[in-house]
Design a protein around this motif. Structure first.
Motif, PDB file in Angstrom:
ATOM      1  N   ILE A 168       0.864  -1.170   0.000  1.00  0.00           N
ATOM      2  CA  ILE A 168       0.000   0.000   0.000  1.00  0.00           C
ATOM      3  C   ILE A 168       0.905   1.226   0.000  1.00  0.00           C
ATOM      4  CG2 ILE A 168      -1.851   1.235   1.194  1.00  0.00           C
ATOM      5  CD1 ILE A 168      -2.629  -1.543   0.142  1.00  0.00           C
TER       6      ILE A 168
ATOM      7  N   THR B 289       5.932   3.742   0.547  1.00  0.00           N
ATOM      8  CA  THR B 289       5.207   2.526   0.885  1.00  0.00           C
ATOM      9  C   THR B 289       4.814   2.567   2.359  1.00  0.00           C
ATOM     10  OG1 THR B 289       6.446   1.275  -0.773  1.00  0.00           O
ATOM     11  CG2 THR B 289       5.263   0.001   0.885  1.00  0.00           C
TER      12      THR B 289
ATOM     13  N   CYS C 166       1.021  -5.805   2.987  1.00  0.00           N
ATOM     14  CA  CYS C 166      -0.099  -6.631   3.419  1.00  0.00           C
ATOM     15  C   CYS C 166       0.065  -8.067   2.929  1.00  0.00           C
ATOM     16  CB  CYS C 166      -1.414  -6.057   2.893  1.00  0.00           C
ATOM     17  SG  CYS C 166      -1.737  -4.378   3.471  1.00  0.00           S
TER      18      CYS C 166
ATOM     19  N   ILE D 203      -7.677  -4.567   3.233  1.00  0.00           N
ATOM     20  CA  ILE D 203      -7.220  -3.441   2.419  1.00  0.00           C
ATOM     21  C   ILE D 203      -8.435  -2.644   1.948  1.00  0.00           C
ATOM     22  CG2 ILE D 203      -6.022  -2.767   0.298  1.00  0.00           C
ATOM     23  CD1 ILE D 203      -4.477  -5.357   0.430  1.00  0.00           C
TER      24      ILE D 203
ATOM     25  N   LEU E  83      -4.986   5.734  -1.774  1.00  0.00           N
ATOM     26  CA  LEU E  83      -3.662   5.133  -1.893  1.00  0.00           C
ATOM     27  C   LEU E  83      -3.649   4.148  -3.050  1.00  0.00           C
ATOM     28  CD1 LEU E  83      -3.233   4.400   1.926  1.00  0.00           C
ATOM     29  CD2 LEU E  83      -2.173   6.285   0.670  1.00  0.00           C
ATOM     30  N   ASN E  84      -2.478   3.593  -3.335  1.00  0.00           N
ATOM     31  CA  ASN E  84      -2.320   2.563  -4.355  1.00  0.00           C
ATOM     32  C   ASN E  84      -2.072   1.215  -3.691  1.00  0.00           C
ATOM     33  OD1 ASN E  84      -2.253   4.508  -6.606  1.00  0.00           O
ATOM     34  ND2 ASN E  84      -0.272   5.087  -5.761  1.00  0.00           N
ATOM     35  N   ALA E  85      -2.589   0.161  -4.304  1.00  0.00           N
ATOM     36  CA  ALA E  85      -2.364  -1.200  -3.811  1.00  0.00           C
ATOM     37  C   ALA E  85      -1.719  -2.003  -4.938  1.00  0.00           C
ATOM     38  CB  ALA E  85      -3.678  -1.842  -3.377  1.00  0.00           C
TER      39      ALA E  85
END
Length: 230
Positions: A50, A61, A65, A71, A85-87
């Motif tokens: 994440i 970062t 996870c 998430i 956010l970005n996953a």
């Protein structure tokens, strides 16, 4: 980290009322910043980072996870939710997809479980706050040192040589956890190796003097459920 494999069976059962499962492949994104957030995800296998892209293009970062982690929880109870956010998937795996509106309805119907869920969210916020504290108060060196300490709490194993972090990481990945450049991490790690504080073999880091790292950043010895990389 307190994952959903470790909390009450009632809340675990609620969270695992999933809509369907989805395979995720390394290098792809489960979601990206700005996308509509109508789902949450429970990681069944694999590893997902994440992260946040900061204005100058660097990547920070925030969490790593793995199985049992939830998430997308920040989108709950928002009228027009967008992912903040970005996953990014860094290891192939599978996630369970939970529909946001269905989970919200269930939490509204059960105040006891809603309170427990709020406590879990509070823990996640505390963890994030301590990471930003390290980044802001201790600079680039402190960011790396605190990241190494968090890695040791999450993946470390005590040996005669020191604390071995059983998770191979590139210097770029370490830099992303610190919100800095790979060149800065290269220089700081070189200094630590020169002073026999750490050693690195094929991406595996061994910390020979963990107390030195803690003293350098005035470590507050936070509980491990807060001081980790997950």
């Amino acid at each position: 980290m307190q994952s959903f494999t470790e909390i009450s069976s009632e809340l675990k059962e609620l969270i695992q009322t999933v809509h369907h499962t989805r395979k995720v492949e390394k290098g792809t994104f489960l979601f990206q910043e700005g996308m509509s957030a109508n789902e949450l995800y429970l990681v069944n296998s694999g590893i997902i980072y994440i992260s946040k892209i900061i204005p100058d293009g660097r990547e920070l970062t925030l969490r790593m996870c793995k199985a049992g982690d939830l998430i997308g929880e920040l989108s709950l109870f928002c009228p027009t939710p967008k992912f903040m956010l970005n996953a990014k998937v860094v290891e192939n795996g599978e996630v369970s997809v939970i529909l946001k509106n269905e989970l919200e309805e269930k939490l509204e119907q059960n105040s006891t479980l809603a309170l427990e869920f709020m406590r879990w969210l509070s823990l996640q916020h505390r963890k994030t706050q301590t990471k930003f504290r390290d980044l802001v108060l201790h600079g680039k060196k402190g960011a790396l040192y605190s990241t190494l300490i968090r890695l040791s709490n999450s993946f470390g194993k005590e040996t005669e040589e020191g604390m071995v972090i059983h998770l191979p990481l590139t210097n770029q990945e370490l830099a992303n956890f610190c919100g800095t450049s790979r060149e800065v991490v290269n220089r700081l790690l070189s200094e630590l190796r020169k002073n026999d504080i750490v050693s690195i073999d094929k991406g595996i880091i061994t910390i020979h003097d963990l107390e030195h790292l803690k003293q350098e950043i005035d470590c507050e010895n936070c509980p491990i459920e807060i001081c980790n990389i997950e």
